[in-house]
Design a protein around this motif. Structure first.
Motif, short mmCIF file in Angstrom:
data_model
loop_
_atom_site.label_atom_id
_atom_site.label_comp_id
_atom_site.label_asym_id
_atom_site.label_seq_id
_atom_site.Cartn_x
_atom_site.Cartn_y
_atom_site.Cartn_z
N ASP A 38 0.83 -1.20 0.00
CA ASP A 38 0.00 0.00 0.00
C ASP A 38 0.87 1.26 0.00
N ARG A 39 0.23 2.41 -0.17
CA ARG A 39 0.98 3.68 -0.30
C ARG A 39 1.68 4.08 0.99
N VAL A 40 1.11 3.71 2.15
CA VAL A 40 1.75 4.04 3.43
C VAL A 40 3.06 3.28 3.57
N THR A 41 3.08 2.03 3.13
CA THR A 41 4.31 1.24 3.16
C THR A 41 5.38 1.89 2.29
N VAL A 42 4.99 2.42 1.13
CA VAL A 42 5.96 3.11 0.27
C VAL A 42 6.53 4.32 0.99
N TYR A 43 5.69 5.11 1.67
CA TYR A 43 6.19 6.24 2.45
C TYR A 43 7.20 5.79 3.50
N ARG A 44 6.88 4.70 4.19
CA ARG A 44 7.79 4.20 5.23
C ARG A 44 9.11 3.73 4.64
N ILE A 45 9.05 3.07 3.51
CA ILE A 45 10.27 2.61 2.84
C ILE A 45 11.12 3.81 2.41
N LEU A 46 10.48 4.82 1.83
CA LEU A 46 11.21 6.01 1.40
C LEU A 46 11.86 6.73 2.58
N ASP A 47 11.12 6.84 3.69
CA ASP A 47 11.70 7.46 4.89
C ASP A 47 12.93 6.68 5.37
N ARG A 48 12.83 5.36 5.38
CA ARG A 48 13.95 4.51 5.80
C ARG A 48 15.14 4.69 4.85
N LEU A 49 14.89 4.72 3.54
CA LEU A 49 15.97 4.86 2.57
C LEU A 49 16.64 6.23 2.68
N VAL A 50 15.87 7.26 2.99
CA VAL A 50 16.45 8.60 3.22
C VAL A 50 17.31 8.57 4.48
N ASN A 51 16.79 8.00 5.56
CA ASN A 51 17.54 7.92 6.82
C ASN A 51 18.81 7.09 6.69
N ASP A 52 18.78 6.09 5.81
CA ASP A 52 19.95 5.23 5.60
C ASP A 52 20.88 5.78 4.51
N ASP A 53 20.61 6.99 4.01
CA ASP A 53 21.43 7.63 2.98
C ASP A 53 21.53 6.82 1.69
N ILE A 54 20.46 6.15 1.33
CA ILE A 54 20.41 5.41 0.08
C ILE A 54 19.77 6.27 -1.01
N VAL A 55 18.78 7.08 -0.62
CA VAL A 55 18.16 8.06 -1.52
C VAL A 55 18.13 9.40 -0.81
N HIS A 56 17.95 10.46 -1.58
CA HIS A 56 17.80 11.78 -0.98
C HIS A 56 16.57 12.46 -1.55
N LYS A 57 16.04 13.41 -0.76
CA LYS A 57 14.84 14.15 -1.15
C LYS A 57 15.22 15.38 -1.95
N ILE A 58 14.35 15.69 -2.90
CA ILE A 58 14.48 16.90 -3.70
C ILE A 58 13.09 17.54 -3.73
N VAL A 59 13.01 18.82 -3.44
CA VAL A 59 11.73 19.52 -3.52
C VAL A 59 11.64 20.17 -4.90
N ASP A 60 10.63 19.79 -5.65
CA ASP A 60 10.39 20.30 -6.99
C ASP A 60 10.03 21.78 -6.91
N LEU A 61 10.04 22.46 -8.05
CA LEU A 61 9.71 23.88 -8.09
C LEU A 61 8.27 24.15 -7.66
N ASP A 62 7.39 23.15 -7.82
CA ASP A 62 6.00 23.34 -7.39
C ASP A 62 5.75 22.78 -5.98
N GLY A 63 6.82 22.37 -5.28
CA GLY A 63 6.70 21.89 -3.90
C GLY A 63 6.56 20.39 -3.75
N THR A 64 6.52 19.66 -4.86
CA THR A 64 6.42 18.20 -4.80
C THR A 64 7.75 17.61 -4.35
#
Length: 130
Positions: A38-64
């Protein structure tokens, strides 16, 4: 030493990042694996990957918020001090690893994060306008 769980959903998300050359939003990732989790699991995975320095966040010009795979394999200190390019036509965001933003700030400020985004037309969209 960190130990991380290797789930089917996490493996699927990691595979998406391996195949992608551009940053992806939660929605773009979820659409590719919605039959797995489900979509909540994807959010949790993304948070974990960010915390583990595997992926990083980028804020788009429209805030996405979009996510991109980190390319820091041999570095001991992990920072994201590169620029991103946001195409105004196809809306893709690309990490520009070799473009390092520079700035001058007063001595009493401490920078913890940099979000440096250039916008315009990517090579594919520029070539299609010719």
């Amino acid at each position: 030493m960190k130990t991380t769980r290797k789930t089917t959903a996490k493996t699927a998300v990691l595979e998406i990042f391996v195949k992608s050359k551009t940053a992806l939003s939660h929605t773009e990732i979820y659409k590719q694996i919605e039959e797995i989790c489900d979509r909540v699991t994807v959010y949790r995975i993304l948070d974990r990957l960010v915390n583990d320095d595997i992926v990083h966040k980028i804020v788009d010009l429209d805030g996405t918020v979009k996510y991109a795979k980190c390319h820091h394999h041999a570095q001991r200190v992990h920072i994201h001090n590169h620029a991103h390019f946001s195409c105004e036509k196809c809306l893709e965001i690309t990490c520009l690893e070799n473009v390092k933003p520079s700035y001058i700030i007063p001595h009493n400020y401490k920078v913890n994060d940099i979000n440096f985004t250039l916008s315009g037309l990517c090579p594919n969209c520029s070539n299609s306008n010719i």
